[in-house]
Design an enzyme around this catalytic site. Sequence first.
Site, PDB file in Angstrom:
ATOM      1  N   TYR A 257       4.224 -14.717 -13.218  1.00  0.00           N
ATOM      2  CA  TYR A 257       3.179 -13.784 -12.782  1.00  0.00           C
ATOM      3  C   TYR A 257       1.790 -14.301 -13.156  1.00  0.00           C
ATOM      4  O   TYR A 257       0.852 -14.256 -12.353  1.00  0.00           O
ATOM      5  CB  TYR A 257       3.440 -12.423 -13.425  1.00  0.00           C
ATOM      6  CG  TYR A 257       2.568 -11.291 -12.954  1.00  0.00           C
ATOM      7  CD1 TYR A 257       2.796 -10.671 -11.724  1.00  0.00           C
ATOM      8  CD2 TYR A 257       1.537 -10.801 -13.748  1.00  0.00           C
ATOM      9  CE1 TYR A 257       2.012  -9.608 -11.300  1.00  0.00           C
ATOM     10  CE2 TYR A 257       0.745  -9.733 -13.337  1.00  0.00           C
ATOM     11  CZ  TYR A 257       0.988  -9.139 -12.116  1.00  0.00           C
ATOM     12  OH  TYR A 257       0.215  -8.090 -11.696  1.00  0.00           O
ATOM     13  N   ALA A 258       1.651 -14.816 -14.383  1.00  0.00           N
ATOM     14  CA  ALA A 258       0.366 -15.345 -14.839  1.00  0.00           C
ATOM     15  C   ALA A 258      -0.074 -16.527 -13.979  1.00  0.00           C
ATOM     16  O   ALA A 258      -1.244 -16.635 -13.596  1.00  0.00           O
ATOM     17  CB  ALA A 258       0.453 -15.753 -16.306  1.00  0.00           C
TER      18      ALA A 258
ATOM     19  N   ALA B 199       0.790  -1.236   0.000  1.00  0.00           N
ATOM     20  CA  ALA B 199       0.000   0.000   0.000  1.00  0.00           C
ATOM     21  C   ALA B 199       0.820   1.283   0.000  1.00  0.00           C
ATOM     22  O   ALA B 199       0.262   2.373   0.130  1.00  0.00           O
ATOM     23  CB  ALA B 199      -0.956  -0.003   1.187  1.00  0.00           C
TER      24      ALA B 199
ATOM     25  N   ALA C 256       0.863 -17.170 -10.896  1.00  0.00           N
ATOM     26  CA  ALA C 256       0.548 -16.677  -9.555  1.00  0.00           C
ATOM     27  C   ALA C 256      -0.826 -16.023  -9.515  1.00  0.00           C
ATOM     28  O   ALA C 256      -1.628 -16.263  -8.603  1.00  0.00           O
ATOM     29  CB  ALA C 256       1.609 -15.684  -9.095  1.00  0.00           C
ATOM     30  N   LYS C 257      -1.120 -15.207 -10.518  1.00  0.00           N
ATOM     31  CA  LYS C 257      -2.394 -14.493 -10.535  1.00  0.00           C
ATOM     32  C   LYS C 257      -3.568 -15.431 -10.815  1.00  0.00           C
ATOM     33  O   LYS C 257      -4.684 -15.199 -10.346  1.00  0.00           O
ATOM     34  CB  LYS C 257      -2.339 -13.355 -11.555  1.00  0.00           C
ATOM     35  CG  LYS C 257      -1.436 -12.200 -11.131  1.00  0.00           C
ATOM     36  CD  LYS C 257      -1.796 -11.673  -9.749  1.00  0.00           C
ATOM     37  CE  LYS C 257      -1.172 -10.314  -9.462  1.00  0.00           C
ATOM     38  NZ  LYS C 257      -1.504  -9.838  -8.091  1.00  0.00           N
TER      39      LYS C 257
END
Length: 249
Positions: free
Chosen positions: A150-151, A10, A153-154
Amino acid sequence: MTRTAIVTGAARGIGAGVAKRLAADGMSVAVLDLDETACKRVVDEIEAAGGRAIAVGADVADEEQVTGAVDRVVRELGAPTVLVNNAGIIRDNLLFKMSLDDWDSVMSVHLRGSFLLTRAVESHMREAGWGRIVNLSSTSALGNRGQANYAAAKAGVQGFTKTLALELGRYGVTANAIAPGFIETEMTAATAERIGVPFEDFKKGAAAQIPVARTGKPEDIAHAVSFFASEGAGFVSGQVLYVAGGPKA
């Protein structure tokens, strides 16, 4: 009743936008990132607008740090009943060039991090009989060249989310995922730099492929999070919302 929210990753980008929006919605917000000092700017903005927030430094992939961070949030803000798992990194490369560390580090932050934070807060949600978990996926979950790590993981985040919805629904806890498309953040700017394209040109190229003819901003994702985290969204759970300016799945 004032709800307490934890937003990971954040200090900047989407996470900062989400933290500010949830604070504007009346929640007390723990602004959590790897570097606590980097969270101060967001906390200052929230406080200047009349909200309540604290900066929390923790590595989401470290079990001990996550436990300590959640304990601190309980002490300083109250038991967290809203969790936004946003922390993420990219280590893009074609598969044959991707190192084991490139793979492991992405999996660790996105999946291990989401697991550890969720496990650490779910008891507070069960005790309250109310909770909202929002996990950040991506349109890359559908596949994206140069992002096997990344793919994966997402896509994993989506399966994780749907399972949480099944397990925790009986306690008044919902779990949903948001899959952003192209959002203007430091991460997308870094991608443009890596491939040698000026960021403005990079954005224009992306916008040309998006039905609404523009790229997204952190506020677009924050608005969707605000809905999922709201009192009125209690009958929406296990869903993946693509916030990408057009249909994706």
